[in-house]
Design a protein around this motif. Structure first.
Motif, PDB file in Angstrom:
ATOM      1  N   UNK A  36       0.547  -1.278  -0.143  1.00 24.65           N
ATOM      2  CA  UNK A  36       0.016  -0.178   0.135  1.00 24.65           C
ATOM      3  C   UNK A  36       0.768   1.113   0.131  1.00 24.65           C
ATOM      4  N   UNK A  37       2.413   1.494  -0.145  1.00 25.54           N
ATOM      5  CA  UNK A  37       3.121   2.571   0.308  1.00 25.54           C
ATOM      6  C   UNK A  37       3.131   3.487  -1.398  1.00 25.54           C
ATOM      7  N   UNK A  38       3.065   2.790  -2.447  1.00 23.87           N
ATOM      8  CA  UNK A  38       2.418   3.149  -3.998  1.00 23.87           C
ATOM      9  C   UNK A  38       1.514   2.648  -5.031  1.00 23.87           C
ATOM     10  N   UNK A  39       1.262   3.168  -5.962  1.00 23.63           N
ATOM     11  CA  UNK A  39       0.491   2.961  -6.828  1.00 23.63           C
ATOM     12  C   UNK A  39      -0.916   2.524  -6.311  1.00 23.63           C
ATOM     13  N   UNK A  40      -1.476   1.498  -7.500  1.00 24.07           N
ATOM     14  CA  UNK A  40      -2.514   1.005  -6.880  1.00 24.07           C
ATOM     15  C   UNK A  40      -2.359   0.806  -5.804  1.00 24.07           C
ATOM     16  N   UNK A  41      -2.113  -0.042  -4.723  1.00 28.29           N
ATOM     17  CA  UNK A  41      -1.950  -0.100  -3.288  1.00 28.29           C
ATOM     18  C   UNK A  41      -2.694   1.090  -2.412  1.00 28.29           C
ATOM     19  N   UNK A  42      -2.109   2.778  -2.938  1.00 29.36           N
ATOM     20  CA  UNK A  42      -1.872   3.467  -2.001  1.00 29.36           C
ATOM     21  C   UNK A  42      -3.145   4.291  -2.429  1.00 29.36           C
ATOM     22  N   UNK A  58     -10.668   4.387   0.698  1.00 21.94           N
ATOM     23  CA  UNK A  58     -11.234   2.882   1.955  1.00 21.94           C
ATOM     24  C   UNK A  58     -11.540   3.974   2.806  1.00 21.94           C
ATOM     25  N   UNK A  59     -10.328   5.299   3.006  1.00 26.58           N
ATOM     26  CA  UNK A  59      -9.951   6.044   4.056  1.00 26.58           C
ATOM     27  C   UNK A  59     -10.499   6.940   4.142  1.00 26.58           C
ATOM     28  N   UNK A  60     -10.991   7.930   2.457  1.00 33.45           N
ATOM     29  CA  UNK A  60     -11.825   8.344   2.642  1.00 33.45           C
ATOM     30  C   UNK A  60     -13.506   8.223   2.412  1.00 33.45           C
ATOM     31  N   UNK A 119      -5.104  -0.555   7.234  1.00 33.05           N
ATOM     32  CA  UNK A 119      -4.196  -1.013   7.812  1.00 33.05           C
ATOM     33  C   UNK A 119      -2.972  -0.909   6.931  1.00 33.05           C
ATOM     34  N   UNK A 120      -2.378   0.438   7.128  1.00 28.84           N
ATOM     35  CA  UNK A 120      -1.665   0.034   5.279  1.00 28.84           C
ATOM     36  C   UNK A 120      -0.422  -0.416   5.494  1.00 28.84           C
ATOM     37  N   UNK A 121       0.211  -1.806   4.821  1.00 30.56           N
ATOM     38  CA  UNK A 121       0.968  -1.991   5.093  1.00 30.56           C
ATOM     39  C   UNK A 121       2.255  -2.453   3.263  1.00 30.56           C
ATOM     40  N   UNK A 122       3.294  -2.209   4.233  1.00 32.01           N
ATOM     41  CA  UNK A 122       4.270  -2.541   2.796  1.00 32.01           C
ATOM     42  C   UNK A 122       5.388  -3.122   3.396  1.00 32.01           C
ATOM     43  N   UNK A 123       6.342  -3.072   2.637  1.00 37.72           N
ATOM     44  CA  UNK A 123       7.777  -3.141   3.031  1.00 37.72           C
ATOM     45  C   UNK A 123       8.424  -2.689   3.257  1.00 37.72           C
ATOM     46  N   UNK A 145       4.026   6.856   6.193  1.00 36.98           N
ATOM     47  CA  UNK A 145       3.176   7.872   4.390  1.00 36.98           C
ATOM     48  C   UNK A 145       1.955   8.615   4.090  1.00 36.98           C
ATOM     49  N   UNK A 146       1.532   6.902   4.058  1.00 39.06           N
ATOM     50  CA  UNK A 146       0.204   6.895   3.358  1.00 39.06           C
ATOM     51  C   UNK A 146      -0.143   7.038   4.082  1.00 39.06           C
ATOM     52  N   UNK A 147      -0.069   5.869   5.465  1.00 41.78           N
ATOM     53  CA  UNK A 147      -1.446   6.250   6.611  1.00 41.78           C
ATOM     54  C   UNK A 147      -1.506   7.942   6.877  1.00 41.78           C
ATOM     55  N   UNK A 148      -0.179   8.432   7.123  1.00 40.70           N
ATOM     56  CA  UNK A 148      -0.983  10.039   7.379  1.00 40.70           C
ATOM     57  C   UNK A 148      -1.469  10.645   6.155  1.00 40.70           C
ATOM     58  N   UNK A 149      -1.804   9.781   4.698  1.00 37.36           N
ATOM     59  CA  UNK A 149      -2.567  10.767   4.592  1.00 37.36           C
ATOM     60  C   UNK A 149      -3.950  10.519   4.403  1.00 37.36           C
ATOM     61  N   UNK A 150      -3.563   8.716   4.685  1.00 37.48           N
ATOM     62  CA  UNK A 150      -5.506   8.529   5.060  1.00 37.48           C
ATOM     63  C   UNK A 150      -6.252   9.308   6.456  1.00 37.48           C
ATOM     64  N   UNK A 151      -4.965   9.544   6.846  1.00 40.51           N
ATOM     65  CA  UNK A 151      -5.927   9.909   8.821  1.00 40.51           C
ATOM     66  C   UNK A 151      -5.607   8.822   9.883  1.00 40.51           C
ATOM     67  N   UNK A 152      -6.359   9.499  11.007  1.00 33.96           N
ATOM     68  CA  UNK A 152      -6.493   9.227  11.848  1.00 33.96           C
ATOM     69  C   UNK A 152      -6.849   7.971  12.121  1.00 33.96           C
ATOM     70  N   UNK A 153      -7.423   7.307  11.581  1.00 37.29           N
ATOM     71  CA  UNK A 153      -8.421   5.571  11.572  1.00 37.29           C
ATOM     72  C   UNK A 153      -7.539   5.499  10.708  1.00 37.29           C
ATOM     73  N   UNK A 154      -6.253   5.270  10.361  1.00 31.97           N
ATOM     74  CA  UNK A 154      -4.830   4.267   9.584  1.00 31.97           C
ATOM     75  C   UNK A 154      -3.797   4.589  10.458  1.00 31.97           C
ATOM     76  N   UNK A 155      -3.250   2.835  10.113  1.00 31.24           N
ATOM     77  CA  UNK A 155      -1.807   3.081  10.718  1.00 31.24           C
ATOM     78  C   UNK A 155      -1.275   2.484   9.510  1.00 31.24           C
TER      79      UNK A 155
END
Length: 257
Positions: free
Chosen positions: A21-27, A33-35, A41-45, A52-62
């Protein structure tokens, strides 16, 4: 007359895991989904990129660091996500790697082959198995596996990727049959030419030539266009769609010439 049950078209409050979820289609999927009100749950290697993506998604993302090729890491991370969020409703298996390698490349080919299947096929099965105890507690459990139009056809020199993505389409159908009696839907999206990190190295001129020659819409797609189809499949209202393999490819598969 039988009254149809209320089937929501909202994922607000639902807990979703998105791999890669750190880039591309996952991001794009995590952000959409957050919108829509999901807890993501933003997972990536790459943990830094995930954060960074979790911050873009807001307070309900980790954010979570996850190598989907690591069996033990999958088990621990999924359990941690379920603990942090209080359950799991949606799993999007999106993580992938570029696996172009000619057949006669010796040991290098073998390494690419094993990595492709580990990340893009075996990992999807493991993610499902790890998440299943929690998905079974949801009243609208949804699984979406991301494959590729390379799972519906083939490009020369790309057999590891083709094999992995073709396996994903079969895995999806098998899981749909196994989990259908429990009301858990499992579907597959096959993106075509999309503007992601994997295609970033292709010059825009070549993208344009390819798209005009091969796709009905005559253009590359954007990650958000795939994300919106994923969203449609994870809605509680999408309760009678399972085992589907859906190209999101601008008409690439449909076009003969």
């Amino acid at each position: 007359m039988t009254v149809a049950p209320n089937r929501s078209r909202s994922i607000a409050g639902r807990v979703a895991i998105v791999t890669g979820a750190a880039s591309g289609m996952g991001r794009a999927t995590a952000r959409l989904f957050a919108e829509e009100g999901a807890r993501v749950a933003v997972t990536d290697l790459d943990l830094t990129a995930s954060e960074k993506v979790a911050r873009e998604c807001g307070a309900d993302a980790r954010a979570y660091a996850l190598d989907v090729a690591d069996k033990e890491a999958i088990a621990m991370t999924v359990a941690k996500i379920a603990e942090d969020f209080g359950g799991i409703d949606i799993l999007v298996n999106n993580a992938g790697v570029s696996s172009f390698c000619p057949l006669d490349e010796g040991d290098a080919y073998e390494e690419v082959w094993h990595r492709a299947l580990a990340v893009m096929l075996t990992a999807q099965k493991r993610m499902v198995r790890a998440a299943l105890p929690y998905l079974r507690r949801s009243d609208a459990a949804r699984i979406v596996n991301i494959a590729s139009t390379e799972g519906l056809g083939a490009t020369p020199g790309d057999t590891p990727y083709v094999a992995a993505k073709t396996g994903v389409t079969g895995l999806t159908r098998g899981l749909a049959v196994d989990l259908g009696p429990e009301g858990i839907t499992v579907n597959c999206i096959c993106p075509g030419p999309i503007r992601t990190a994997m295609t970033e190295a292709v010059p825009d001129e070549h993208k344009t030539i390819f798209a005009k020659r091969r796709t009905a819409l005559r253009r590359y797609g954007d990650p958000e266009e795939v994300a919106h189809v994923t969203l449609s499949l994870v809605l509680p209202a999408a309760s009678y769609i399972t085992g589907a393999v859906i190209p999101v490819d601008g008409g690439l598969v449909a076009r003969n010439a």
